[in-house]
Scaffold this motif. Structure first.
Motif, mmCIF file in Angstrom:
data_model
loop_
_atom_site.group_PDB
_atom_site.id
_atom_site.type_symbol
_atom_site.label_atom_id
_atom_site.label_comp_id
_atom_site.label_asym_id
_atom_site.label_seq_id
_atom_site.Cartn_x
_atom_site.Cartn_y
_atom_site.Cartn_z
ATOM 1 N N LEU A 311 0.854 -1.191 0.000
ATOM 2 C CA LEU A 311 0.000 0.000 0.000
ATOM 3 C C LEU A 311 0.888 1.239 0.000
ATOM 4 O O LEU A 311 1.075 1.889 1.037
ATOM 5 C CB LEU A 311 -0.929 0.001 1.222
ATOM 6 C CG LEU A 311 -1.936 -1.142 1.336
ATOM 7 C CD1 LEU A 311 -2.667 -1.076 2.666
ATOM 8 C CD2 LEU A 311 -2.930 -1.110 0.171
ATOM 9 N N PRO A 312 1.482 1.585 -1.133
ATOM 10 C CA PRO A 312 2.404 2.722 -1.171
ATOM 11 C C PRO A 312 1.722 4.025 -0.785
ATOM 12 O O PRO A 312 0.655 4.358 -1.287
ATOM 13 C CB PRO A 312 2.859 2.748 -2.638
ATOM 14 C CG PRO A 312 1.788 2.025 -3.385
ATOM 15 C CD PRO A 312 1.282 0.973 -2.459
ATOM 16 N N GLY A 313 2.345 4.729 0.138
ATOM 17 C CA GLY A 313 1.804 6.012 0.572
ATOM 18 C C GLY A 313 0.777 5.933 1.668
ATOM 19 O O GLY A 313 0.276 6.967 2.136
ATOM 20 N N ALA A 314 0.433 4.740 2.134
ATOM 21 C CA ALA A 314 -0.565 4.604 3.199
ATOM 22 C C ALA A 314 0.008 5.066 4.535
ATOM 23 O O ALA A 314 1.214 4.974 4.775
ATOM 24 C CB ALA A 314 -1.034 3.153 3.303
ATOM 25 N N VAL A 315 -0.859 5.577 5.384
ATOM 26 C CA VAL A 315 -0.471 5.957 6.747
ATOM 27 C C VAL A 315 -1.360 5.200 7.724
ATOM 28 O O VAL A 315 -2.516 4.875 7.419
ATOM 29 C CB VAL A 315 -0.593 7.479 6.969
ATOM 30 C CG1 VAL A 315 0.412 8.226 6.105
ATOM 31 C CG2 VAL A 315 -2.006 7.972 6.684
ATOM 32 N N LYS A 316 -0.801 4.917 8.892
ATOM 33 C CA LYS A 316 -1.470 4.072 9.869
ATOM 34 C C LYS A 316 -2.833 4.618 10.270
ATOM 35 O O LYS A 316 -3.794 3.861 10.464
ATOM 36 C CB LYS A 316 -0.576 3.923 11.102
ATOM 37 C CG LYS A 316 -1.146 3.039 12.186
ATOM 38 C CD LYS A 316 -0.191 2.933 13.361
ATOM 39 C CE LYS A 316 -0.769 2.069 14.477
ATOM 40 N NZ LYS A 316 0.173 1.985 15.636
ATOM 41 N N GLU A 317 -2.923 5.948 10.415
ATOM 42 C CA GLU A 317 -4.161 6.558 10.898
ATOM 43 C C GLU A 317 -5.326 6.367 9.931
ATOM 44 O O GLU A 317 -6.491 6.484 10.336
ATOM 45 C CB GLU A 317 -3.937 8.057 11.141
ATOM 46 C CG GLU A 317 -3.003 8.380 12.301
ATOM 47 C CD GLU A 317 -1.540 8.104 11.986
ATOM 48 O OE1 GLU A 317 -0.733 7.998 12.933
ATOM 49 O OE2 GLU A 317 -1.204 7.988 10.770
ATOM 50 N N GLU A 318 -5.042 6.061 8.672
ATOM 51 C CA GLU A 318 -6.102 5.903 7.665
ATOM 52 C C GLU A 318 -6.460 4.447 7.410
ATOM 53 O O GLU A 318 -7.294 4.160 6.558
ATOM 54 C CB GLU A 318 -5.664 6.546 6.341
ATOM 55 C CG GLU A 318 -5.441 8.043 6.425
ATOM 56 C CD GLU A 318 -4.998 8.630 5.102
ATOM 57 O OE1 GLU A 318 -4.628 7.851 4.200
ATOM 58 O OE2 GLU A 318 -5.025 9.857 4.964
ATOM 59 N N LEU A 319 -5.838 3.522 8.147
ATOM 60 C CA LEU A 319 -6.025 2.102 7.897
ATOM 61 C C LEU A 319 -7.080 1.495 8.812
ATOM 62 O O LEU A 319 -7.175 1.832 9.986
ATOM 63 C CB LEU A 319 -4.713 1.347 8.109
ATOM 64 C CG LEU A 319 -3.792 1.173 6.903
ATOM 65 C CD1 LEU A 319 -2.467 0.582 7.355
ATOM 66 C CD2 LEU A 319 -4.440 0.278 5.862
ATOM 67 N N SER A 320 -7.851 0.561 8.240
ATOM 68 C CA SER A 320 -8.805 -0.210 9.020
ATOM 69 C C SER A 320 -8.908 -1.602 8.424
ATOM 70 O O SER A 320 -8.989 -1.757 7.207
ATOM 71 C CB SER A 320 -10.178 0.468 9.031
ATOM 72 O OG SER A 320 -11.153 -0.368 9.639
ATOM 73 N N LEU A 321 -8.897 -2.626 9.300
ATOM 74 C CA LEU A 321 -9.007 -4.015 8.870
ATOM 75 C C LEU A 321 -10.093 -4.706 9.678
ATOM 76 O O LEU A 321 -10.137 -4.583 10.904
ATOM 77 C CB LEU A 321 -7.684 -4.761 9.067
ATOM 78 C CG LEU A 321 -6.497 -4.364 8.194
ATOM 79 C CD1 LEU A 321 -5.236 -5.087 8.675
ATOM 80 C CD2 LEU A 321 -6.777 -4.696 6.746
ATOM 81 N N VAL A 322 -10.974 -5.429 8.973
ATOM 82 C CA VAL A 322 -12.024 -6.197 9.628
ATOM 83 C C VAL A 322 -12.083 -7.561 8.964
ATOM 84 O O VAL A 322 -12.187 -7.653 7.736
ATOM 85 C CB VAL A 322 -13.395 -5.496 9.541
ATOM 86 C CG1 VAL A 322 -14.467 -6.365 10.174
ATOM 87 C CG2 VAL A 322 -13.348 -4.132 10.205
ATOM 88 N N VAL A 356 4.761 -1.116 7.469
ATOM 89 C CA VAL A 356 6.186 -0.817 7.417
ATOM 90 C C VAL A 356 6.540 -0.363 6.005
ATOM 91 O O VAL A 356 6.537 -1.160 5.064
ATOM 92 C CB VAL A 356 7.043 -2.047 7.803
ATOM 93 C CG1 VAL A 356 8.527 -1.686 7.769
ATOM 94 C CG2 VAL A 356 6.647 -2.581 9.172
ATOM 95 N N ASP A 357 6.830 0.935 5.846
ATOM 96 C CA ASP A 357 7.259 1.487 4.556
ATOM 97 C C ASP A 357 6.319 1.097 3.417
ATOM 98 O O ASP A 357 6.748 0.638 2.357
ATOM 99 C CB ASP A 357 8.683 1.038 4.231
ATOM 100 C CG ASP A 357 9.706 1.570 5.229
ATOM 101 O OD1 ASP A 357 9.467 2.668 5.761
ATOM 102 O OD2 ASP A 357 10.710 0.887 5.474
ATOM 103 N N GLY A 358 5.021 1.284 3.631
ATOM 104 C CA GLY A 358 4.046 0.991 2.594
ATOM 105 C C GLY A 358 3.706 -0.467 2.433
ATOM 106 O O GLY A 358 2.978 -0.830 1.501
ATOM 107 N N ASP A 359 4.218 -1.322 3.313
ATOM 108 C CA ASP A 359 3.928 -2.761 3.263
ATOM 109 C C ASP A 359 3.067 -3.119 4.468
ATOM 110 O O ASP A 359 3.547 -3.106 5.607
ATOM 111 C CB ASP A 359 5.227 -3.566 3.271
ATOM 112 C CG ASP A 359 4.993 -5.072 3.231
ATOM 113 O OD1 ASP A 359 3.942 -5.479 2.701
ATOM 114 O OD2 ASP A 359 5.849 -5.827 3.730
ATOM 115 N N LEU A 360 1.791 -3.420 4.222
ATOM 116 C CA LEU A 360 0.889 -3.838 5.289
ATOM 117 C C LEU A 360 1.108 -5.325 5.549
ATOM 118 O O LEU A 360 0.923 -6.144 4.642
ATOM 119 C CB LEU A 360 -0.561 -3.568 4.911
ATOM 120 C CG LEU A 360 -1.624 -4.043 5.914
ATOM 121 C CD1 LEU A 360 -1.458 -3.346 7.258
ATOM 122 C CD2 LEU A 360 -3.025 -3.815 5.350
#
Length: 375
Positions: A311-322, A356-360
């Motif tokens: 996920l290039p460019g992703a930030v933790k605060e914008e992530l959600s997993l269900v 980690v560096d765009g790798d979920l």
């Protein structure tokens, strides 16, 4: 067949770039199809243009559905529509473009260049076939359709009417059409080309495109920096604009991981085929590889399986997993997707995740009750 999908922020020149790319391919000796509502004619260039017709497409599909549903509509006392009464509904343009994309893949040309809508709408459009298929499978699953022979008997036993046959037949037809479009979008030789005009919004648009395409597991083959002003100018006003543009261009060079094409500003709007040739990228290259979502087996070291989702460019605060059944519902900023779990991970429970560096990296622990036991 190579399919190049061209998009970018509104006003960045994506339609011009799509036409220039198609024309350059045709002049190199390839059989080329350009899919665009706005591209002009190219007489004598060996280039075919397919223009989606949303209004006509909507009327044709609506009347066909009405005809297939005539028995049920007669029972309800409904008055059918005639062709002259129909006007297209919101969303018709997107479906017409998806059908044009499906038809483009079925042709005998070597390259198809597709002029997509502006970036946010294009990302939603590319995700639409998979999303609709997921909804259809949940609302009308195949196993329920397979039992259609029992419906008359069930209706007598239950005393209530069962869903009509035409509903399941229509669903199966929609599923087949959506599957065909999704196969084209996700084919290894289908890539997306992003057109940007260097400015304050260019780097955020690039990040949005990379992230949105990564969620859909699509490849970004190149970025085109369009309308580049000449670096040297004696005009102070133009020199200031040029300096600002080149600062943003430097940001794009740093942020782009693949190919970056830099095209000049002609000083005017393109006036014909010869101007378009000047705006074509140097080459189309090969299709970029689709990012792999790999499962790493770390059972011996840590007792887990790790699913790597780029996920290039992703930030933790914008992530959600269900986790829901055999799906992982992934949300990254404005993008959301229900992803089927690989077979091995369906027999596991989610035990954590990290970015980690765009790798979920999603960790799965094998469920002893479901995991095969070694003798």
């Amino acid at each position: 067949m190579r399919i190049i999908l061209v998009t970018g922020p509104g006003g960045a020149g994506r339609t011009t770039l799509a036409a220039a790319t198609a024309l350059a391919e045709a002049r190199s000796g390839r059989q080329v199809l350009l899919v665009s509502e706005d591209a002009g004619p190219f007489p004598g260039e060996g280039l075919r243009v397919l223009r989606p017709q949303p209004a006509a497409d909507f009327r044709r599909e609506f009347l066909a559905l009405q005809d297939r549903s005539s028995a049920a509509l007669d029972l309800l006392g409904a008055a059918p529509f005639e062709d002259a009464e129909l006007t297209e509904l919101p969303g018709s343009r997107q479906f017409a473009l998806l059908r044009a994309l499906r038809d483009a893949a079925a042709g005998d040309h070597e390259v198809a260049v597709v002029d997509l809508p502006p970036l946010p709408e294009a990302l939603a459009l590319l995700a639409l076939p998979g999303q609709l298929r997921r909804y259809l499978r949940r609302l009308l699953p195949q196993e329920r359709q397979a039992a259609r022979a029992l419906r008359p008997m069930l209706a007598q036993l239950a005393g209530v009417p069962m869903p009509a046959q035409w509903l399941y037949e229509t669903t199966a037809r929609w599923e087949a059409e959506l599957e065909a479009v999704q196969a084209v979008v996700e084919a290894p030789d289908t890539t997306v080309r992003l057109v940007l005009e260097p400015g304050p919004g260019a780097a955020p648009a690039l990040r949005t495109a990379r992230l949105g395409l990564a969620v859909q597991r699509l490849a970004l083959d190149a970025v085109v920096a369009n309308r580049i002003l000449p670096a040297a100018s004696e005009d102070p006003w133009l020199a200031g604009l040029t300096a600002e543009q080149h600062r943003h261009l430097a940001e794009l060079r740093t942020a782009t991981t693949g190919e970056l094409y830099e095209l000049p500003h002609l000083g005017r709007a393109p006036r014909g085929a010869e101007d378009l040739v000047l705006l074509a990228p140097a080459r189309t290259g090969k299709a970029a590889p689709v990012p792999e979502w790999a499962v790493e087996d770390r059972r011996e070291e840590d007792g887990v399986l790790v699913w790597h989702i780029p996920l290039p460019g992703a930030v933790k605060e914008e992530l959600s997993l269900v986790r829901r059944g055999d799906e992982l519902l992934l949300t990254v900023g404005a993008f959301r997707r229900g992803v089927p779990l690989p077979g091995a991970l369906r027999r596991c429970t989610v035990s954590g995740a990290g970015l980690v560096d765009g790798d979920l990296r999603v960790r799965f622990t094998p469920d002893p009750g479901l995991w095969p036991r070694t003798p």
